[in-house]
Scaffold this motif. Structure first.
Motif, mmCIF file in Angstrom:
data_model
loop_
_atom_site.group_PDB
_atom_site.id
_atom_site.type_symbol
_atom_site.label_atom_id
_atom_site.label_comp_id
_atom_site.label_asym_id
_atom_site.label_seq_id
_atom_site.Cartn_x
_atom_site.Cartn_y
_atom_site.Cartn_z
ATOM 1 N N HIS A 282 0.917 -1.129 0.025
ATOM 2 C CA HIS A 282 0.114 0.075 0.094
ATOM 3 C C HIS A 282 0.813 1.230 0.126
ATOM 4 O O HIS A 282 0.250 2.419 -0.237
ATOM 5 N N CYS A 286 0.811 2.110 -8.425
ATOM 6 C CA CYS A 286 0.489 1.022 -9.588
ATOM 7 C C CYS A 286 1.786 0.577 -10.346
ATOM 8 O O CYS A 286 1.965 -0.662 -10.612
ATOM 9 N N LEU A 289 4.319 -1.271 -8.439
ATOM 10 C CA LEU A 289 3.628 -2.523 -8.120
ATOM 11 C C LEU A 289 3.878 -3.529 -9.262
ATOM 12 O O LEU A 289 4.194 -4.693 -8.813
ATOM 13 N N LEU A 341 -4.572 0.729 -4.234
ATOM 14 C CA LEU A 341 -4.388 -0.693 -4.032
ATOM 15 C C LEU A 341 -5.513 -1.636 -3.386
ATOM 16 O O LEU A 341 -5.505 -2.667 -3.811
#
Ligand SMILES: C[S@@+](CC[C@H](N)C(=O)[O-])C[C@H]1O[C@@H](n2cnc3c(N)ncnc32)[C@H](O)[C@@H]1O
Length: 400
Positions: A282, A286, A289, A341
């Motif tokens: 978190h 994006c 990730l 997230l």
């Protein structure tokens, strides 16, 4: 007659100490106790009132105006923002975060010289690898996460450990002790999960991503003393403090490495048989990730296990009111990636990163209550704020 039992937060004096743990005076200890009780009061006594106000007046008013109930989290958040009880709860909660950070810094800064020199002496040769040229990722550098001045990265002075010392010193207060004396409930929960599902498994190399100061990786290191553990983070103060803390707590199989989890090219393909993170994703983005999950796929050995521990995703079976309340941190507590997230389809991200659909796994992790803080907790199965915390696992067991 039954005596009423005390079920408030434990006294700060019970916190788990080690050689770099900041000392507190009587008044500083009591300030922490006050804050822990205020947090508890807000969660136990005020927040239920917000739920009642939502049901009694906020939701009906929305229905009257729109001819339907709120169907999205955003609608609930906006409607709640106009309600006086929600405003009171939210303002107090934000203030507890601010006060906790200021209280922590007022504990840490006057003793910072001592903490730095203790850390220097404790850090074992070869257990800390820093990269002085490294900058924190752009996507988060500008934000003081959860109101923490300087976030995880500020270097106030040479060999700084202040941000980590502040984090460690005050976390017991924020969590009301529910993560245990050493704030390691997530890690102890993961170990319990692994031992329950893979009792004979003995991982040889473990990678912990976004380790912070190592709260949750130390229980894994203790549970697998023959494993070699690499714990990476971008924040040098966290890593310095974490290495000294681990040494002081007698853990000698973790190497703390300054690295960005989006690019772990210093490690070879397939070189870890367990890759894990706790409460890390978190605080990324994006774009990051996707890169992090791709690095996990590259680095995991055949037959290895990847698990990421986070709060549950906001999906349709979570009531919109609960989604809006859980989302408070995104708007009021400097957690820029929190909402996104909890919306993204992490399974799809994992598949896009190269994991096969049949390799994916899901589960739950609960922080085992710390018996030293809550002696009767073992008999108490109820979900109870102040004693238990639970997270979701998204991960994969890759083909051998
Ligand atoms: C909420 S803390 C979690 C710390 C730890 N895993 C725990 O359970 O206590 C998130 C950590 O992720 C680190 N972090 C954020 N982005 C990172 C990245 N791209 N690479 C490595 N660490 C990162 C931050 O510096 C911070 O220490």
């Amino acid at each position: 007659m039954n005596q009423p039992t005390y079920d408030g937060p434990p006294d700060y004096r019970a916190v788990g100490r080690h050689e770099v743990f900041p000392e507190t005076s009587h008044d500083q200890t009591e300030r922490y106790n006050f804050l822990a009780h205020l947090n508890r009061h807000l969660a136990h006594s005020v927040m239920p009132g917000v739920a009642e106000a939502y049901a009694a007046r906020v939701e009906p008013a929305f229905r009257e105006t729109h001819g339907r109930p709120p169907s999205r989290r955003r609608e609930v958040r906006k409607a709640l923002a106009a309600d006086s009880l929600h405003q009171t709860w939210s303002a107090l909660r934000r203030n507890t975060m601010e006060m906790r950070q200021q209280a922590g810094l007022s504990v840490v800064l006057p003793q910072l010289g001592d903490l730095i020199s203790k850390a220097r002496h404790l850090i074992p040769q070869g257990r800390l690898r820093l990269k002085p040229e490294m900058q924190p990722p752009e996507y988060i550098a500008a934000v003081d996460h959860h109101c923490m001045p300087g976030s995880y990265y500020a270097e106030r002075t040479a060999d700084d450990v202040s941000g980590a010392a502040n984090y460690d010193s005050g976390m017991f207060v924020t969590t009301g002790g529910m993560l245990g004396r050493y704030t390691d409930g997530g890690g102890r929960g993961v170990v319990e999960y692994i031992q329950r599902h893979n009792p004979d498994w003995r991982p040889r190399r473990i990678l912990d991503l976004g380790c912070g100061l190592g709260h949750n990786v130390l229980p894994m290191a203790a549970a697998f003393p023959n494993a070699e553990i690499v714990a990476v983070d971008v924040g040098a103060p966290m890593l310095r403090y974490g290495t000294a803390r681990a040494a002081s707590l007698g853990i000698d199989n973790v190497t703390f490495v300054q690295a960005d989890a989006t690019d772990l090219s210093e490690f070879e393909d397939g070189s870890f048989d367990w890759i894990q993170s706790t409460m890390f994703l978190h605080e990324t983005s994006c774009k990051a990730l996707r890169r992090i999950l791709a690095e996990c796929r590259r680095l995991i050995a055949p037959g290895g296990l990847v698990i990421h521990i986070e709060q549950p995703r906001y999906d349709d079976d979570m009531p919109v009111f609960e989604q809006a309340m859980r989302d408070w941190d995104a708007f009021n507590n400097n957690e820029p990636f929190w909402t996104k997230l909890h919306e993204v389809d992490l399974d799809q991200y994992m598949i896009d990163a190269g994991f096969k659909p049949e390799e994916l796994l899901h589960g739950g992790v609960t922080a085992p209550p710390d018996g030293a803080l809550f002696p009767d907790a073992a008999e108490d199965d109820a979900e109870d704020y102040g004693r238990k915390a639970a997270w979701h696992i998204t991960g994969a067991r890759v083909a051998a």
